[in-house]
Design a protein around this motif. Structure first.
Motif, PDB file in Angstrom:
ATOM      1  N   LEU A 291      12.935  25.670  56.562  1.00  0.00           N
ATOM      2  CA  LEU A 291      12.157  24.437  56.424  1.00  0.00           C
ATOM      3  C   LEU A 291      10.730  24.744  55.979  1.00  0.00           C
TER       4      LEU A 291
ATOM      5  N   LYS B 212      14.402  15.524  49.257  1.00  0.00           N
ATOM      6  CA  LYS B 212      14.356  16.180  50.552  1.00  0.00           C
ATOM      7  C   LYS B 212      15.388  15.599  51.527  1.00  0.00           C
ATOM      8  N   VAL B 213      15.606  14.284  51.479  1.00  0.00           N
ATOM      9  CA  VAL B 213      16.419  13.648  52.508  1.00  0.00           C
ATOM     10  C   VAL B 213      17.907  13.582  52.186  1.00  0.00           C
TER      11      VAL B 213
ATOM     12  N   VAL C 281      23.685  15.363  50.955  1.00  0.00           N
ATOM     13  CA  VAL C 281      24.652  16.181  50.214  1.00  0.00           C
ATOM     14  C   VAL C 281      24.006  16.911  49.036  1.00  0.00           C
TER      15      VAL C 281
ATOM     16  N   TYR D 255      19.924   6.700  51.877  1.00  0.00           N
ATOM     17  CA  TYR D 255      18.776   7.300  52.563  1.00  0.00           C
ATOM     18  C   TYR D 255      17.626   7.460  51.571  1.00  0.00           C
TER      19      TYR D 255
ATOM     20  N   VAL E 180      30.051  15.920  53.029  1.00  0.00           N
ATOM     21  CA  VAL E 180      28.790  16.301  53.671  1.00  0.00           C
ATOM     22  C   VAL E 180      28.901  17.668  54.346  1.00  0.00           C
TER      23      VAL E 180
ATOM     24  N   ASN F 137      28.737  20.051  50.742  1.00  0.00           N
ATOM     25  CA  ASN F 137      27.465  19.999  50.018  1.00  0.00           C
ATOM     26  C   ASN F 137      26.332  19.837  51.020  1.00  0.00           C
ATOM     27  N   ARG F 138      25.815  20.955  51.497  1.00  0.00           N
ATOM     28  CA  ARG F 138      24.749  20.857  52.490  1.00  0.00           C
ATOM     29  C   ARG F 138      23.389  20.804  51.828  1.00  0.00           C
ATOM     30  N   ASN F 139      22.438  20.239  52.538  1.00  0.00           N
ATOM     31  CA  ASN F 139      21.060  20.256  52.066  1.00  0.00           C
ATOM     32  C   ASN F 139      20.193  20.614  53.259  1.00  0.00           C
ATOM     33  N   THR F 140      19.594  21.815  53.213  1.00  0.00           N
ATOM     34  CA  THR F 140      18.884  22.308  54.394  1.00  0.00           C
ATOM     35  C   THR F 140      17.669  21.473  54.750  1.00  0.00           C
ATOM     36  N   THR F 141      17.098  20.748  53.764  1.00  0.00           N
ATOM     37  CA  THR F 141      15.898  19.975  54.075  1.00  0.00           C
ATOM     38  C   THR F 141      16.222  18.580  54.587  1.00  0.00           C
ATOM     39  N   SER F 142      17.498  18.210  54.592  1.00  0.00           N
ATOM     40  CA  SER F 142      17.852  16.852  54.985  1.00  0.00           C
ATOM     41  C   SER F 142      18.171  16.771  56.475  1.00  0.00           C
ATOM     42  N   ILE F 143      17.446  15.895  57.188  1.00  0.00           N
ATOM     43  CA  ILE F 143      17.718  15.692  58.617  1.00  0.00           C
ATOM     44  C   ILE F 143      19.144  15.185  58.790  1.00  0.00           C
ATOM     45  N   LEU F 144      19.543  14.283  57.901  1.00  0.00           N
ATOM     46  CA  LEU F 144      20.866  13.676  58.025  1.00  0.00           C
ATOM     47  C   LEU F 144      21.965  14.719  57.904  1.00  0.00           C
ATOM     48  N   SER F 145      21.755  15.685  57.006  1.00  0.00           N
ATOM     49  CA  SER F 145      22.741  16.747  56.834  1.00  0.00           C
ATOM     50  C   SER F 145      22.886  17.568  58.117  1.00  0.00           C
ATOM     51  N   TRP F 146      21.748  17.912  58.712  1.00  0.00           N
ATOM     52  CA  TRP F 146      21.770  18.665  59.977  1.00  0.00           C
ATOM     53  C   TRP F 146      22.438  17.837  61.068  1.00  0.00           C
TER      54      TRP F 146
ATOM     55  N   ASN G  97      28.321  25.983  82.198  1.00  0.00           N
ATOM     56  CA  ASN G  97      27.771  26.855  81.160  1.00  0.00           C
ATOM     57  C   ASN G  97      27.751  26.183  79.796  1.00  0.00           C
TER      58      ASN G  97
ATOM     59  N   ALA H  88      14.579  10.989  64.173  1.00  0.00           N
ATOM     60  CA  ALA H  88      13.835  11.721  63.145  1.00  0.00           C
ATOM     61  C   ALA H  88      14.270  11.319  61.738  1.00  0.00           C
ATOM     62  N   ILE H  89      15.531  10.883  61.586  1.00  0.00           N
ATOM     63  CA  ILE H  89      15.990  10.390  60.286  1.00  0.00           C
ATOM     64  C   ILE H  89      15.016   9.331  59.768  1.00  0.00           C
ATOM     65  N   PHE H  90      14.576   8.471  60.701  1.00  0.00           N
ATOM     66  CA  PHE H  90      13.634   7.418  60.311  1.00  0.00           C
ATOM     67  C   PHE H  90      12.200   7.945  60.297  1.00  0.00           C
TER      68      PHE H  90
END
Lengths: 256, 404
Positions: free
Chosen positions: A27, A113-114, A117, A140, B111, B114-123, B184, B202-204
């Motif tokens: 990030l 950024k958001v 996919v 989004y 989803v 196709n990941r996007n490391t900067t996207s909160i929604l993806s995480w 545990n 955080a998405i919002f």
């Protein structure tokens, strides 16, 4: 060595911390990556497309809006280019001012950024690109865009059944698209792409060509002697919502 | 599990509604979001509100489960199975709401490719899956003893019996280990549940174009009101099924009250800072909420039903009637849902640029959003479906075996 054996709990904790560290690092890397690109000219990239709009020349005729609609065959409700109006004063001392608004093709686009996919990406030539076949239609990016430049294709048409113009193929992002029920670009988010298919052929974007006041200038600012060079060198431009740090590629001259 | 006709009736109803549901879902896939009243200014509406409501509800229920089984609050231990089970169903309900909200429903699985490391929604979407797995594993270890006991007693040679018992005698299972395993896993589960719903906030909150959302307080508001709804749901279910002792319900109601007040404090903090800073982006939304088009939802729903009625019931001290607690909990639940709508929709009715709505004439470019009838039908369909699954599972699984 034998004394500090790694038990299960330590292993899980270690793995978890490593994962979190990597995520945080990623990030940090992405958010710090070349953040001040637009403050230095020319940038190190080969190509950087930009558009300069002179608001003092704009007469608010909306021919850019129409030209865009014709070029990209956009359905009702989907508009890549609009012209914002502002009225000042009362009759007879009154003025109307116009601000054409295409996609800003930001250097740090909030929409890219958001996207969950990664369907929307920043190209190396500065254009913000959408992969219609990847987009899942979560909207989004539509919510995140500070300029309202994105629109969702609900699958509506001006005529039922759609006439030959609406069924005709468009060439967004260099691909051919025919609007058919349930297939992309229907159910996708769409936006201005600086008429990428026209740039590839060496033409200007449709809105630039159709502007009768010649208020719009389109150029690759990394080429020597381009039409916007003097404006950039003299810092004679302003950008919409500059305080958000998005660094738009659409520059304005004149008053709104 | 002996009442056969009732069992068949439930199964029939469940299958019937599932079939009808899938038929309606087909309608949704062919028509797209044209059936909704969403537009290009207000891109998120009723379904997104329901989605964040149910994800929050799931997190709230999970935290109550953890109180007893992970953090060792003996008092709340009897709530565990019901809380964990309702967390599971709420999570699935949330998934269903977000599923019907996306444009290309058939692509929802991409989803995970196709990941996007900067996207909160993806995480978030990845965390949901882990969270779901953790709930299922914990639920299994929580109910394992009762389920296997029952299977062993019935002595039917079925596929499940073979898989689960593995030809072992019941005495060979180590039941004592189960609670340690649950505990545990819970150490990962609690932060995960908080991450799941804090992430939803955080998405919002990360959207810098919308100044009312773009505050550090926003995810915390989500977490607290999610806890409110979780406690309220547990009180509602316990009073509805007449389980749980009165003092337990009473102390849960005290917890609910504290959480409601804390939620109010957070809300006031955001409200007052907004008014004081006098920025158009902040004051316009507060104006919409208090006197504008959302004032009825705000004063009646969020303040009246969500805060005033639960407080009134507490202070009027209906000690003898569990019904009063049920009403209070239900009204608090509805209040949290209205709060969710008020967090999402009013912010979107303010266009990001002045004159954005007026610049283009179209039915899909407007800052008015009233959910369409079909949106409500879909919502109630999903709610009904989840309720049925919930009751079906409650009937099949030994949820209440040691709760009473």
């Amino acid at each position: 060595m034998n004394q500090d054996k790694i038990d299960r709990r330590k292993a899980i904790l270690g793995l978890g911390l490593t994962g979190m560290g990597m995520a945080f690092g990623e990030l940090l890397r992405v958010s710090l990556n070349e953040s001040d690109k637009w403050t230095k000219y020319p940038s190190s990239k080969k190509q950087q497309y930009a558009m300069l709009i002179n608001l003092d020349l704009c007469i608010g005729c909306n021919s850019c809006t129409i030209a865009c609609k014709q070029e990209n065959h956009t359905p009702p409700g989907v508009q890549y280019n609009i012209v914002l109006k502002k009225r000042e004063g009362t009759y007879p001392q009154c003025k109307e001012r116009y601000l054409p608004r295409p996609c800003m093709h930001c250097e740090k686009p909030p929409c890219v950024k958001v996207c969950p996919v990664g369907a929307t990406k920043k190209r190396k030539d500065g254009i913000v690109d959408i992969d219609y076949n990847k987009c899942i239609g979560c909207r989004y990016c539509l919510t995140a865009c500070p300029y309202g430049a994105r629109a969702y294709d609900f699958g509506e048409n001006y005529y039922t059944p759609p006439n030959s113009f609406e069924k005709a193929r468009s060439y967004e992002y260099g691909n051919e698209w025919v609007r058919e029920k349930g297939k992309s670009p229907i159910n996708n988010v769409r936006k201005c792409h600086f008429c990428l298919h026209r740039i590839k052929k060496g033409l200007e974007p449709a809105c630039v060509q159709s502007c009768m006041a010649q208020a719009r200038t389109f150029a690759d600012i990394n080429q020597v002697g381009n039409a916007i060079t003097t404006n950039i060198a003299n810092e004679n431009f302003w950008r919409l919502k500059d305080e958000l740090g998005t660094f738009p590629s659409v520059l304005y001259v004149g008053k709104f | 599990m002996t009442n056969r006709p009732v069992y068949y009736l439930w199964s029939f109803l469940l299958i019937l509604f599932t079939v009808i549901g899938f038929l309606i879902l087909y309608f949704r896939t062919t028509q797209g979001l044209i059936i909704t009243n969403l537009n290009n200014i207000i891109g998120w509406g009723l379904w997104v509100s329901f989605y964040i409501f149910f994800i929050g509800l799931s997190m709230g229920c999970y935290l109550i489960f953890s109180l007893g089984y992970v953090l060792d609050f003996k008092k709340f231990k009897s709530l565990g199975p019901l809380a964990l089970y309702s967390a599971l169903i709420c999570l699935i309900t949330g998934f269903l709401f977000i599923l019907i909200d996306i444009g290309h429903m058939g692509r929802f699985w991409t989803v995970f490719i196709n990941r996007n490391t900067t996207s909160i929604l993806s995480w978030e979407l990845h965390l949901y899956v882990v969270y779901l797995l953790i709930i299922i594993i914990q639920l299994w270890f929580l109910l394992r003893k009762d389920i296997l006991n029952h299977l062993y007693k019935s002595r039917k040679e079925s596929f499940f019996t073979k898989i689960l018992l593995q030809n072992r005698e019941l005495s060979s299972f180590n039941w004592e280990r189960d609670s340690t395993i649950i505990k545990n896993i819970g150490y990962i589960g609690i932060p995960l549940a908080i991450a799941v719903h804090g992430g939803t906030g955080a998405i919002f909150a990360v959207i810098k174009a919308r100044s009312f959302w773009n505050t550090g307080l926003f995810p915390i508001v989500f977490l607290v009101s999610a806890s409110v709804s979780g406690v309220a749901l547990q009180i509602f279910l316990l009073t509805l099924f007449k389980r749980g002792k009165k003092n337990l319900i009473k102390s849960l109601y005290n917890v609910l009250l504290i959480l409601i007040l804390f939620d109010l404090v957070l809300f006031l903090s955001q409200f007052i800072v907004g008014i004081y800073s006098d920025l158009p982006g902040q004051t316009s939304i507060l104006q919409i909420l208090t006197t504008g088009s959302f004032s009825k939802l705000f004063w009646l729903g969020q303040i009246g039903v969500g805060i005033f009625i639960p407080l009134l019931i507490f202070f009027l001290d209906f000690n003898k009637y569990t019904l009063a607690y049920m009403v209070g909990a239900l009204s608090s639940l509805i209040g949290v849902f209205v709060t969710r709508m008020n967090l999402v929709i009013p912010q979107l009715t303010i266009p990001v640029l002045n004159g954005l709505v007026e610049a283009y004439e179209s039915a899909r470019v407007t800052n008015v959003y009233i959910p369409s009838t079909i949106e409500w039908i879909f919502s109630f369909g999903i709610l009904l479906f989840s309720t049925l699954i919930f009751l079906y599972g409650l009937y099949l699984l030994p949820i209440f075996s040691d709760a009473s």
